[in-house]
Design a protein around this motif. Structure first.
Motif, short mmCIF file in Angstrom:
data_model
loop_
_atom_site.label_atom_id
_atom_site.label_comp_id
_atom_site.label_asym_id
_atom_site.label_seq_id
_atom_site.Cartn_x
_atom_site.Cartn_y
_atom_site.Cartn_z
N ASN A 181 0.83 -1.22 0.00
CA ASN A 181 0.00 0.00 0.00
C ASN A 181 0.87 1.26 0.00
O ASN A 181 0.49 2.28 0.56
N ASN A 198 2.00 3.03 -2.75
CA ASN A 198 1.63 4.02 -3.77
C ASN A 198 0.68 3.36 -4.77
O ASN A 198 0.42 2.17 -4.72
N ARG A 217 -0.29 -0.77 -5.53
CA ARG A 217 -1.67 -1.24 -5.31
C ARG A 217 -2.26 -1.82 -6.59
O ARG A 217 -2.87 -2.89 -6.59
N GLU A 247 -5.10 10.03 -3.46
CA GLU A 247 -4.19 9.11 -2.78
C GLU A 247 -4.82 8.55 -1.51
O GLU A 247 -4.72 7.35 -1.23
N ARG A 248 -5.49 9.41 -0.74
CA ARG A 248 -6.12 8.94 0.49
C ARG A 248 -7.23 7.92 0.17
O ARG A 248 -7.34 6.88 0.82
N TRP A 268 -5.61 4.67 -0.94
CA TRP A 268 -4.99 4.00 0.21
C TRP A 268 -6.05 3.36 1.11
O TRP A 268 -5.91 2.22 1.54
N GLN A 277 -6.36 -0.70 1.97
CA GLN A 277 -6.14 -1.25 3.31
C GLN A 277 -7.42 -1.88 3.88
O GLN A 277 -7.35 -2.64 4.83
N ASN A 293 5.96 9.00 -2.53
CA ASN A 293 5.12 8.19 -1.65
C ASN A 293 4.64 9.05 -0.48
O ASN A 293 5.35 9.93 0.00
N HIS A 343 0.49 7.89 5.65
CA HIS A 343 -0.94 8.03 5.96
C HIS A 343 -1.20 7.81 7.44
O HIS A 343 -0.57 6.96 8.07
#
Length: 378
Positions: free
Chosen positions: A49, A51, A55, A111-112, A115, A119, A320, A323
């Motif tokens: 996880n 970048n 993924r 990106e958030r 991510w 996850q 990168n 988080h």
């Protein structure tokens, strides 16, 4: 002993029961072996996880191993689009339109979201893979990985039914519901992205196209495109229906599925749009940095003598990003979300004209902005 979920009506009964009987938050104890499995799953997810490139590749590798998990391929193709949207922010056109503050805000938002989804969903995939390898379901691990009770129920159903369609649409429902409070309704992103004038401009310029490149036997020299344009991105209802449409486009047309798979095999994801149209985009900047922009594209073909549009690889566009942990809590509150699974959607997949117009609209916006700045300087 978990409740056997052999039919869709069993799923409905189980979710109704779970709604009435709210969890106390206390999870049953795990064996040492289970604890080791959880640790390994968390660590593997964390490593992949880093970048968008990692993924995107992880989703594809998982689909190759388990083609019955349709969402893994859908997630791979949507994740490619997220990567292209990220690099557009540092590409030829949007760097001339958006101030750096907005570029960073949009990237952080994309990106958030990317991510968060990974996850949440990838540990579920690893639990399924573990179940297959052990020849017994291991879904009792899912609550320990903060997976929604909705998905735990649907994985158990899939294990007994092999119903790939229902699992895929359930995953669409889950991921969009999971994002709702953590991303779309998040105060920080409301202030910087979802509630801003820049997002309205994003909509106006039609920058929300999702493209599925694919190889056609009769068109060997150029990649074909199908896809759709997302509207009302801030509406959970619309995002779920849009996910269903993309699923139907990918999995209900054999020719497109085979063509997408061939293309994805042959083109590793870099984040540059050169991946699918190298005659229109390049990952090296061919233009002079200070020259005024002139129109280069007509009907998705370069005008005579024009340079290709710069579309950088992700590794050169953005570093990168660290988080913070995802916010806790289960989104599942109403079993009626199951209605989405059998709701009819239609999509013809025609995207080329829309996408070509998008490029031309952005070019015109760039030229208008440059003309305005010149006038102000005079």
């Amino acid at each position: 002993m978990p409740f056997l979920l052999d039919s869709f009506s069993d799923v409905k009964k189980e979710l109704k029961k779970k709604m009435k009987k709210k969890s106390s938050g206390l999870l049953p104890c795990l064996s040492e072996n289970d604890k080791q499995c959880i640790h390994h799953i968390r660590e593997q997810t964390r490593q992949l996880n880093q970048n968008n490139i990692a993924r995107t590749q992880a989703y594809f590798q998982f689909y190759l191993k388990h083609p019955e998990i349709h969402w893994a391929l859908l997630g791979h193709m949507v994740s490619r689009n997220v990567g292209w949207n990220m690099t557009d922010l540092k590409g030829e056109l949007l760097t001339k339109l958006l101030p750096e503050r907005d570029q960073i805000a949009f990237f952080s938002f994309l990106e958030r979201g990317s991510w968060l989804i990974f996850q949440d969903v990838y540990p579920q995939f690893l639990v399924y893979d573990l179940s297959v390898r052990c020849s017994q379901e291991m879904f009792h691990l899912l609550p320990h990985l903060s997976t929604s009770t909705f998905m735990e129920t649907l994985w158990r159903y899939f294990w007994h039914s092999g119903d790939s369609y229902t699992l895929a649409i359930a995953t669409v429902i889950n991921e969009q519901s999971y994002l709702e409070k953590r991303l779309i309704q998040n105060n920080h992103f409301k202030n910087t992205v979802t509630g801003t004038v820049s997002l309205k401009m994003y909509d106006f310029l039609r920058l929300n196209n999702i493209l599925f490149p694919y190889c056609e036997e009769e068109k060997r020299e150029k990649t074909s495109l199908v896809g759709a344009t997302s509207r009302h991105f801030t509406s959970l209802h619309e995002r779920i229906l849009f996910g269903k449409k993309l699923y139907s486009l990918l999995f209900q047309r054999e020719k497109i599925l085979a063509g997408v798979m061939k293309w994805a095999h042959e083109r590793p994801h870099t984040g540059s749009r050169k991946d699918y149209w190298p005659d229109l985009f390049n990952d090296v900047n061919e233009s002079f940095p200070r020259s005024l922009y002139k129109r280069r594209v007509k009907n998705c073909v370069l005008r005579k003598g024009a340079e290709r549009l710069y579309s950088p690889p992700l590794k050169y566009a953005w570093p990168n990003t660290p988080h913070e942990d995802a916010e806790s809590g289960d989104w599942f509150e109403d079993w009626h979300v199951l209605d989405y699974i059998h709701k009819e959607v239609s999509l013809n997949g025609e995207i080329l004209n829309n996408y070509c117009k998008t490029l031309e609209t952005i070019e015109l916006a760039v030229m208008a902005k440059e003309a305005l700045l010149l006038r102000e300087e005079e």
